[in-house]
Design a protein around this motif. Sequence first.
Motif, PDB file in Angstrom:
ATOM      1  N   VAL A   2       3.640  14.986  -3.210  1.00 35.06           N
ATOM      2  CA  VAL A   2       4.126  13.694  -2.761  1.00 35.06           C
ATOM      3  C   VAL A   2       3.328  12.995  -2.098  1.00 35.06           C
ATOM      4  N   VAL A   3       2.975  11.756  -2.216  1.00 32.94           N
ATOM      5  CA  VAL A   3       2.020  10.944  -1.577  1.00 32.94           C
ATOM      6  C   VAL A   3       2.983   9.761  -1.122  1.00 32.94           C
ATOM      7  N   LEU A   4       2.943   9.549   0.316  1.00 35.30           N
ATOM      8  CA  LEU A   4       3.549   8.410   1.044  1.00 35.30           C
ATOM      9  C   LEU A   4       2.593   7.346   1.013  1.00 35.30           C
ATOM     10  N   GLY A   5       2.714   6.035   0.708  1.00 35.22           N
ATOM     11  CA  GLY A   5       1.851   5.113   0.725  1.00 35.22           C
ATOM     12  C   GLY A   5       0.929   4.806  -0.533  1.00 35.22           C
ATOM     13  N   GLY A   6       0.318   3.488  -0.678  1.00 36.21           N
ATOM     14  CA  GLY A   6      -0.359   3.333  -1.918  1.00 36.21           C
ATOM     15  C   GLY A   6      -1.643   2.601  -1.678  1.00 36.21           C
ATOM     16  N   GLY A   7      -2.104   2.711  -0.542  1.00 35.51           N
ATOM     17  CA  GLY A   7      -3.483   1.863  -0.326  1.00 35.51           C
ATOM     18  C   GLY A   7      -4.564   2.910  -0.140  1.00 35.51           C
ATOM     19  N   GLY A   8      -5.934   2.597   0.238  1.00 35.00           N
ATOM     20  CA  GLY A   8      -6.977   3.361   0.158  1.00 35.00           C
ATOM     21  C   GLY A   8      -6.927   4.816   0.642  1.00 35.00           C
ATOM     22  N   THR A   9      -6.270   4.995   1.760  1.00 32.61           N
ATOM     23  CA  THR A   9      -6.030   6.582   2.002  1.00 32.61           C
ATOM     24  C   THR A   9      -5.378   7.306   1.136  1.00 32.61           C
ATOM     25  N   ALA A  10      -4.111   6.747   0.508  1.00 32.72           N
ATOM     26  CA  ALA A  10      -3.576   7.395  -0.482  1.00 32.72           C
ATOM     27  C   ALA A  10      -4.273   7.654  -1.671  1.00 32.72           C
ATOM     28  N   ALA A  11      -5.268   6.850  -1.988  1.00 33.54           N
ATOM     29  CA  ALA A  11      -6.086   7.397  -3.223  1.00 33.54           C
ATOM     30  C   ALA A  11      -6.942   8.260  -2.875  1.00 33.54           C
ATOM     31  N   SER A  12      -7.587   8.432  -1.604  1.00 34.27           N
ATOM     32  CA  SER A  12      -8.286   9.511  -1.193  1.00 34.27           C
ATOM     33  C   SER A  12      -7.498  10.851  -1.283  1.00 34.27           C
ATOM     34  N   ALA A  13      -5.950  10.848  -0.908  1.00 39.16           N
ATOM     35  CA  ALA A  13      -5.006  11.710  -1.171  1.00 39.16           C
ATOM     36  C   ALA A  13      -4.912  12.220  -2.255  1.00 39.16           C
ATOM     37  N   VAL A  45       4.326   9.193  -5.894  1.00 44.18           N
ATOM     38  CA  VAL A  45       3.857   8.167  -5.102  1.00 44.18           C
ATOM     39  C   VAL A  45       5.090   7.324  -4.651  1.00 44.18           C
ATOM     40  N   PHE A  46       5.314   7.173  -3.352  1.00 44.67           N
ATOM     41  CA  PHE A  46       6.273   6.379  -3.020  1.00 44.67           C
ATOM     42  C   PHE A  46       5.734   5.561  -1.860  1.00 44.67           C
ATOM     43  N   VAL A  47       6.002   4.325  -1.938  1.00 47.82           N
ATOM     44  CA  VAL A  47       5.359   3.050  -1.353  1.00 47.82           C
ATOM     45  C   VAL A  47       6.680   1.949  -0.868  1.00 47.82           C
ATOM     46  N   ARG A  48       5.994   1.295   0.130  1.00 48.98           N
ATOM     47  CA  ARG A  48       6.921   0.232   0.589  1.00 48.98           C
ATOM     48  C   ARG A  48       7.110  -0.932  -0.472  1.00 48.98           C
ATOM     49  N   SER A  77       1.484  12.028   3.938  1.00 49.78           N
ATOM     50  CA  SER A  77       1.970  10.822   4.266  1.00 49.78           C
ATOM     51  C   SER A  77       0.813   9.991   4.824  1.00 49.78           C
ATOM     52  N   THR A  78       0.284   8.880   3.963  1.00 49.69           N
ATOM     53  CA  THR A  78      -0.692   7.845   4.482  1.00 49.69           C
ATOM     54  C   THR A  78      -0.079   6.785   5.320  1.00 49.69           C
ATOM     55  N   LEU A  79       1.318   6.551   5.701  1.00 54.23           N
ATOM     56  CA  LEU A  79       2.022   5.443   6.098  1.00 54.23           C
ATOM     57  C   LEU A  79       1.424   5.308   7.616  1.00 54.23           C
ATOM     58  N   PRO A  80       1.378   4.064   8.070  1.00 55.23           N
ATOM     59  CA  PRO A  80       0.776   3.535   9.212  1.00 55.23           C
ATOM     60  C   PRO A  80       1.933   4.358  10.506  1.00 55.23           C
ATOM     61  N   PRO A  81       1.595   4.644  11.744  1.00 54.69           N
ATOM     62  CA  PRO A  81       2.250   5.151  12.805  1.00 54.69           C
ATOM     63  C   PRO A  81       3.795   4.545  12.352  1.00 54.69           C
ATOM     64  N   ARG A  82       4.906   5.337  12.491  1.00 55.54           N
ATOM     65  CA  ARG A  82       6.307   4.948  12.607  1.00 55.54           C
ATOM     66  C   ARG A  82       6.915   4.457  11.430  1.00 55.54           C
ATOM     67  N   ASP A 117       0.412  14.510   7.800  1.00 57.14           N
ATOM     68  CA  ASP A 117       0.800  13.250   8.176  1.00 57.14           C
ATOM     69  C   ASP A 117      -0.422  12.590   9.007  1.00 57.14           C
ATOM     70  N   VAL A 118      -1.044  11.662   8.212  1.00 61.16           N
ATOM     71  CA  VAL A 118      -2.400  11.291   8.558  1.00 61.16           C
ATOM     72  C   VAL A 118      -2.455  10.360   9.921  1.00 61.16           C
ATOM     73  N   ALA A 119      -1.046  10.012  10.191  1.00 64.50           N
ATOM     74  CA  ALA A 119      -0.878   9.176  11.433  1.00 64.50           C
ATOM     75  C   ALA A 119      -0.918   9.901  12.438  1.00 64.50           C
ATOM     76  N   TYR A 120      -1.735   9.878  13.591  1.00 65.18           N
ATOM     77  CA  TYR A 120      -1.758  10.881  14.603  1.00 65.18           C
ATOM     78  C   TYR A 120      -1.207  10.626  16.121  1.00 65.18           C
ATOM     79  N   ASP A 121      -0.789   9.137  16.142  1.00 66.36           N
ATOM     80  CA  ASP A 121      -0.590   8.478  17.302  1.00 66.36           C
ATOM     81  C   ASP A 121       0.460   7.584  17.241  1.00 66.36           C
ATOM     82  N   PRO A 122       1.661   7.786  17.669  1.00 64.90           N
ATOM     83  CA  PRO A 122       1.996   9.076  18.667  1.00 64.90           C
ATOM     84  C   PRO A 122       2.259  10.153  17.657  1.00 64.90           C
ATOM     85  N   TRP A 123       2.043  11.201  18.436  1.00 61.99           N
ATOM     86  CA  TRP A 123       2.402  12.684  17.882  1.00 61.99           C
ATOM     87  C   TRP A 123       3.205  13.591  18.882  1.00 61.99           C
ATOM     88  N   PRO A 124       4.099  14.218  18.305  1.00 54.83           N
ATOM     89  CA  PRO A 124       4.436  14.307  16.766  1.00 54.83           C
ATOM     90  C   PRO A 124       5.164  13.062  16.381  1.00 54.83           C
TER      91      PRO A 124
END
Length: 286
Positions: free
Chosen positions: A127-138, A152-155, A194-199, A221-228
Amino acid sequence: MSLRAAVLGHPISHSKSPALHLAAYTQLGIGISYTAIDVTGELLPSLMRQIRDQPGWRGLSVTMPLKTAMLSHVDEVRGVARTLGVVNTVSFEDHDGAPKAIGSNTDVAGIVNALRHAGTGAAPSAVVLGGGGTAASAVAALKELGTDNAQVFVRDVSRTADVRAAAASLGVGLHIRPLAEAAQPTASADVVISTLPPRAADSLAAGIAALKTPTPGVLLDVAYDPWPSLIASVWQAGGGAVVPGLEMLLYQAVEQVRLFTRRGDDVNAAVIDVMCDAVGLARRAL
Protein backbone atom coordinates in the motif's frame (compact mmCIF):
# COMPACT_ATOMS: atom_id res chain seq x y z
CA MET A 1 36.56 29.19 -3.71
CA SER A 2 34.08 28.14 -1.05
CA LEU A 3 31.92 25.14 -1.85
CA ARG A 4 28.18 25.23 -1.23
CA ALA A 5 25.13 22.98 -1.12
CA ALA A 6 21.59 23.43 0.19
CA VAL A 7 18.17 21.88 0.63
CA LEU A 8 15.30 23.65 -1.11
CA GLY A 9 11.63 23.39 -0.21
CA HIS A 10 8.63 24.98 1.49
CA PRO A 11 8.30 24.79 4.43
CA ILE A 12 11.88 23.87 5.24
CA SER A 13 12.64 24.94 8.82
CA HIS A 14 12.03 21.38 10.13
CA SER A 15 14.55 19.79 7.74
CA LYS A 16 17.23 17.54 9.20
CA SER A 17 19.15 17.46 5.92
CA PRO A 18 21.66 20.12 7.09
CA ALA A 19 22.58 18.01 10.12
CA LEU A 20 23.07 14.90 7.97
CA HIS A 21 25.12 16.58 5.28
CA LEU A 22 27.31 18.69 7.55
CA ALA A 23 28.19 15.66 9.66
CA ALA A 24 29.26 13.80 6.52
CA TYR A 25 31.36 16.67 5.17
CA THR A 26 33.10 17.13 8.51
CA GLN A 27 33.92 13.41 8.69
CA LEU A 28 35.24 13.51 5.12
CA GLY A 29 37.25 16.66 5.76
CA ILE A 30 35.59 18.51 2.88
CA GLY A 31 34.65 22.16 3.33
CA ILE A 32 31.16 22.23 1.86
CA SER A 33 28.67 24.53 3.56
CA TYR A 34 25.06 23.35 3.59
CA THR A 35 22.01 25.46 4.36
CA ALA A 36 18.21 25.26 4.16
CA ILE A 37 16.55 27.65 1.72
CA ASP A 38 12.78 28.20 1.91
CA VAL A 39 11.54 28.59 -1.65
CA THR A 40 8.16 28.08 -3.32
CA GLY A 41 7.55 26.85 -6.84
CA GLU A 42 6.88 30.42 -7.96
CA LEU A 43 10.27 31.62 -6.72
CA LEU A 44 12.25 28.60 -7.91
CA PRO A 45 13.13 29.99 -11.39
CA SER A 46 14.74 33.15 -10.01
CA LEU A 47 16.61 31.21 -7.32
CA MET A 48 18.00 28.75 -9.86
CA ARG A 49 19.20 31.64 -12.03
CA GLN A 50 21.04 33.08 -9.01
CA ILE A 51 22.60 29.73 -8.15
CA ARG A 52 23.84 29.23 -11.70
CA ASP A 53 25.55 32.66 -11.55
CA GLN A 54 27.38 31.86 -8.31
CA PRO A 55 30.57 29.75 -8.38
CA GLY A 56 31.17 26.91 -5.94
CA TRP A 57 27.78 25.18 -5.91
CA ARG A 58 28.10 21.39 -5.62
CA GLY A 59 24.51 20.34 -5.17
CA LEU A 60 20.92 20.84 -4.09
CA SER A 61 18.61 18.55 -2.15
CA VAL A 62 15.06 19.10 -3.38
CA THR A 63 12.00 18.48 -1.24
CA MET A 64 8.29 19.28 -1.45
CA PRO A 65 6.78 20.98 -3.35
CA LEU A 66 9.61 21.26 -5.89
CA LYS A 67 10.41 17.70 -6.98
CA THR A 68 8.52 17.91 -10.27
CA ALA A 69 9.07 21.61 -10.88
CA MET A 70 12.85 21.13 -10.72
CA LEU A 71 12.73 19.15 -13.99
CA SER A 72 12.50 22.44 -15.87
CA HIS A 73 15.64 23.85 -14.25
CA VAL A 74 18.27 21.17 -14.91
CA ASP A 75 20.32 20.52 -18.04
CA GLU A 76 20.12 16.73 -17.90
CA VAL A 77 18.02 14.15 -16.03
CA ARG A 78 19.63 10.82 -15.20
CA GLY A 79 18.61 7.37 -14.01
CA VAL A 80 15.29 6.67 -12.38
CA ALA A 81 14.52 10.41 -12.20
CA ARG A 82 14.14 10.35 -15.98
CA THR A 83 11.70 7.44 -15.73
CA LEU A 84 9.68 8.98 -12.90
CA GLY A 85 9.84 12.66 -13.84
CA VAL A 86 10.72 13.37 -10.20
CA VAL A 87 13.97 15.08 -9.14
CA ASN A 88 15.06 15.28 -5.50
CA THR A 89 18.75 15.93 -6.21
CA VAL A 90 20.67 18.40 -8.36
CA SER A 91 24.43 18.01 -8.71
CA PHE A 92 26.67 20.39 -10.61
CA GLU A 93 29.34 19.17 -12.98
CA ASP A 94 31.93 21.31 -14.76
CA HIS A 95 31.60 21.26 -18.54
CA ASP A 96 34.06 23.47 -20.41
CA GLY A 97 34.24 25.86 -17.47
CA ALA A 98 30.49 26.18 -17.07
CA PRO A 99 28.34 24.38 -14.46
CA LYS A 100 25.98 21.74 -15.77
CA ALA A 101 22.99 20.93 -13.56
CA ILE A 102 22.22 17.21 -13.36
CA GLY A 103 18.86 16.07 -11.98
CA SER A 104 18.61 12.70 -10.27
CA ASN A 105 16.49 10.85 -7.75
CA THR A 106 17.92 9.38 -4.55
CA ASP A 107 14.51 8.93 -2.88
CA VAL A 108 14.08 5.52 -4.48
CA ALA A 109 17.41 4.31 -3.07
CA GLY A 110 16.47 5.88 0.27
CA ILE A 111 13.21 3.93 0.48
CA VAL A 112 14.72 0.66 -0.74
CA ASN A 113 17.67 0.80 1.66
CA ALA A 114 15.52 1.86 4.61
CA LEU A 115 13.19 -1.08 4.06
CA ARG A 116 16.04 -3.51 3.47
CA HIS A 117 17.75 -2.33 6.65
CA ALA A 118 14.52 -3.24 8.45
CA GLY A 119 14.65 -6.72 6.92
CA THR A 120 11.92 -6.19 4.34
CA GLY A 121 11.89 -8.28 1.19
CA ALA A 122 9.32 -8.59 -1.58
CA ALA A 123 5.80 -7.67 -0.52
CA PRO A 124 2.88 -9.67 -1.97
CA SER A 125 0.54 -6.90 -0.78
CA ALA A 126 1.72 -3.30 -0.78
CA VAL A 127 0.00 0.00 0.00
CA VAL A 128 1.18 3.51 -0.84
CA LEU A 129 -0.48 6.45 0.91
CA GLY A 130 -0.37 9.60 -1.22
CA GLY A 131 -0.14 10.21 -4.95
CA GLY A 132 2.56 12.81 -5.54
CA GLY A 133 6.26 12.78 -6.37
CA THR A 134 7.37 10.83 -3.31
CA ALA A 135 4.62 8.29 -3.96
CA ALA A 136 6.05 7.84 -7.46
CA SER A 137 9.42 7.08 -5.86
CA ALA A 138 7.69 4.65 -3.49
CA VAL A 139 6.22 2.74 -6.44
CA ALA A 140 9.68 2.53 -8.03
CA ALA A 141 11.13 1.28 -4.74
CA LEU A 142 8.45 -1.40 -4.46
CA LYS A 143 9.25 -2.48 -8.01
CA GLU A 144 12.93 -2.77 -7.10
CA LEU A 145 11.95 -4.88 -4.09
CA GLY A 146 10.04 -7.24 -6.38
CA THR A 147 6.46 -6.00 -6.02
CA ASP A 148 4.43 -5.70 -9.23
CA ASN A 149 1.12 -4.41 -7.87
CA ALA A 150 0.18 -1.80 -5.27
CA GLN A 151 -2.90 -0.17 -3.82
CA VAL A 152 -2.64 3.62 -3.66
CA PHE A 153 -4.86 5.66 -1.37
CA VAL A 154 -5.06 9.42 -1.89
CA ARG A 155 -6.87 12.40 -0.50
CA ASP A 156 -7.83 13.59 -4.01
CA VAL A 157 -8.20 10.92 -6.70
CA SER A 158 -7.97 13.59 -9.42
CA ARG A 159 -4.40 14.48 -8.39
CA THR A 160 -2.54 11.26 -9.08
CA ALA A 161 -0.69 12.06 -12.31
CA ASP A 162 2.79 11.54 -10.82
CA VAL A 163 2.13 8.13 -9.35
CA ARG A 164 0.13 6.95 -12.39
CA ALA A 165 2.91 7.97 -14.77
CA ALA A 166 5.52 6.25 -12.61
CA ALA A 167 3.55 3.02 -12.47
CA ALA A 168 2.95 3.04 -16.22
CA SER A 169 6.64 3.55 -17.00
CA LEU A 170 7.67 0.79 -14.58
CA GLY A 171 5.00 -1.75 -15.42
CA VAL A 172 3.49 -1.72 -11.93
CA GLY A 173 -0.24 -2.32 -11.57
CA LEU A 174 -2.08 0.27 -9.46
CA HIS A 175 -5.46 0.30 -7.77
CA ILE A 176 -6.17 3.91 -6.76
CA ARG A 177 -8.84 4.60 -4.15
CA PRO A 178 -9.85 7.42 -1.77
CA LEU A 179 -7.97 7.66 1.51
CA ALA A 180 -11.27 7.24 3.36
CA GLU A 181 -11.32 3.59 2.22
CA ALA A 182 -7.76 2.80 3.33
CA ALA A 183 -8.10 1.45 6.88
CA GLN A 184 -8.70 -2.25 6.28
CA PRO A 185 -6.41 -2.72 3.25
CA THR A 186 -3.64 -0.77 4.99
CA ALA A 187 -3.88 -2.71 8.24
CA SER A 188 -3.54 -6.04 6.45
CA ALA A 189 -0.79 -5.10 3.97
CA ASP A 190 2.71 -6.60 4.03
CA VAL A 191 4.34 -3.22 3.35
CA VAL A 192 2.87 0.26 3.71
CA ILE A 193 4.70 3.38 2.56
CA SER A 194 3.08 6.61 3.73
CA THR A 195 4.17 9.64 1.71
CA LEU A 196 1.54 11.90 3.27
CA PRO A 197 2.54 15.17 4.97
CA PRO A 198 2.79 15.31 8.78
CA ARG A 199 -0.55 14.58 10.50
CA ALA A 200 -2.32 13.95 7.17
CA ALA A 201 -2.62 10.26 8.09
CA ASP A 202 -4.10 10.90 11.56
CA SER A 203 -7.69 10.09 10.54
CA LEU A 204 -6.50 6.89 8.86
CA ALA A 205 -4.61 5.97 12.02
CA ALA A 206 -7.81 6.38 14.02
CA GLY A 207 -9.60 4.16 11.53
CA ILE A 208 -6.95 1.45 11.81
CA ALA A 209 -7.08 1.61 15.62
CA ALA A 210 -10.88 1.25 15.51
CA LEU A 211 -10.55 -2.04 13.60
CA LYS A 212 -8.89 -3.60 16.65
CA THR A 213 -7.01 -6.02 14.36
CA PRO A 214 -3.26 -6.76 14.20
CA THR A 215 -1.03 -4.82 11.83
CA PRO A 216 1.46 -7.55 10.92
CA GLY A 217 3.33 -5.77 8.14
CA VAL A 218 6.00 -3.06 7.88
CA LEU A 219 5.15 0.65 7.81
CA LEU A 220 7.54 3.27 6.46
CA ASP A 221 6.25 6.76 7.27
CA VAL A 222 8.34 9.30 5.37
CA ALA A 223 7.06 12.15 7.57
CA TYR A 224 9.49 12.36 10.49
CA ASP A 225 8.40 15.51 12.34
CA PRO A 226 6.62 15.16 14.72
CA TRP A 227 7.75 11.65 15.62
CA PRO A 228 6.34 9.21 16.35
CA SER A 229 3.43 10.00 14.07
CA LEU A 230 -0.01 8.82 15.13
CA ILE A 231 -0.10 6.17 12.42
CA ALA A 232 3.34 4.89 13.49
CA SER A 233 2.16 4.60 17.10
CA VAL A 234 -1.04 2.77 16.10
CA TRP A 235 0.90 0.49 13.79
CA GLN A 236 3.40 -0.46 16.46
CA ALA A 237 0.62 -1.06 18.98
CA GLY A 238 -0.88 -3.53 16.50
CA GLY A 239 2.35 -5.52 16.43
CA GLY A 240 3.76 -4.22 13.17
CA ALA A 241 7.28 -3.01 12.43
CA VAL A 242 7.78 0.72 11.94
CA VAL A 243 10.54 2.26 9.82
CA PRO A 244 10.97 5.95 10.69
CA GLY A 245 11.11 8.46 7.88
CA LEU A 246 14.55 9.44 9.15
CA GLU A 247 15.84 6.10 7.82
CA MET A 248 14.76 7.05 4.30
CA LEU A 249 16.17 10.56 4.77
CA LEU A 250 19.49 9.08 5.87
CA TYR A 251 19.89 6.74 2.93
CA GLN A 252 18.83 9.26 0.28
CA ALA A 253 21.25 11.75 1.83
CA VAL A 254 24.10 9.21 1.65
CA GLU A 255 23.64 9.07 -2.12
CA GLN A 256 23.52 12.87 -2.32
CA VAL A 257 26.74 13.19 -0.34
CA ARG A 258 28.41 10.83 -2.81
CA LEU A 259 27.27 13.04 -5.69
CA PHE A 260 28.07 16.38 -4.06
CA THR A 261 31.55 15.43 -2.82
CA ARG A 262 32.48 13.52 -6.00
CA ARG A 263 34.17 11.04 -3.66
CA GLY A 264 31.63 8.25 -3.67
CA ASP A 265 33.98 5.49 -2.56
CA ASP A 266 34.93 7.48 0.56
CA VAL A 267 31.35 7.62 1.84
CA ASN A 268 31.78 4.51 3.95
CA ALA A 269 30.36 3.05 7.16
CA ALA A 270 32.21 5.59 9.32
CA VAL A 271 30.58 8.46 7.42
CA ILE A 272 27.14 6.85 7.66
CA ASP A 273 27.62 6.37 11.41
CA VAL A 274 28.30 10.07 12.05
CA MET A 275 25.27 10.92 9.92
CA CYS A 276 23.21 8.62 12.15
CA ASP A 277 24.63 10.33 15.24
CA ALA A 278 23.63 13.74 13.86
CA VAL A 279 19.92 12.87 13.75
CA GLY A 280 19.65 10.40 16.62
CA LEU A 281 19.52 7.17 14.62
CA ALA A 282 21.23 4.02 15.81
CA ARG A 283 24.54 3.34 14.15
CA ARG A 284 24.48 0.65 11.49
CA ALA A 285 25.36 -2.87 12.62
CA LEU A 286 28.37 -4.32 10.84
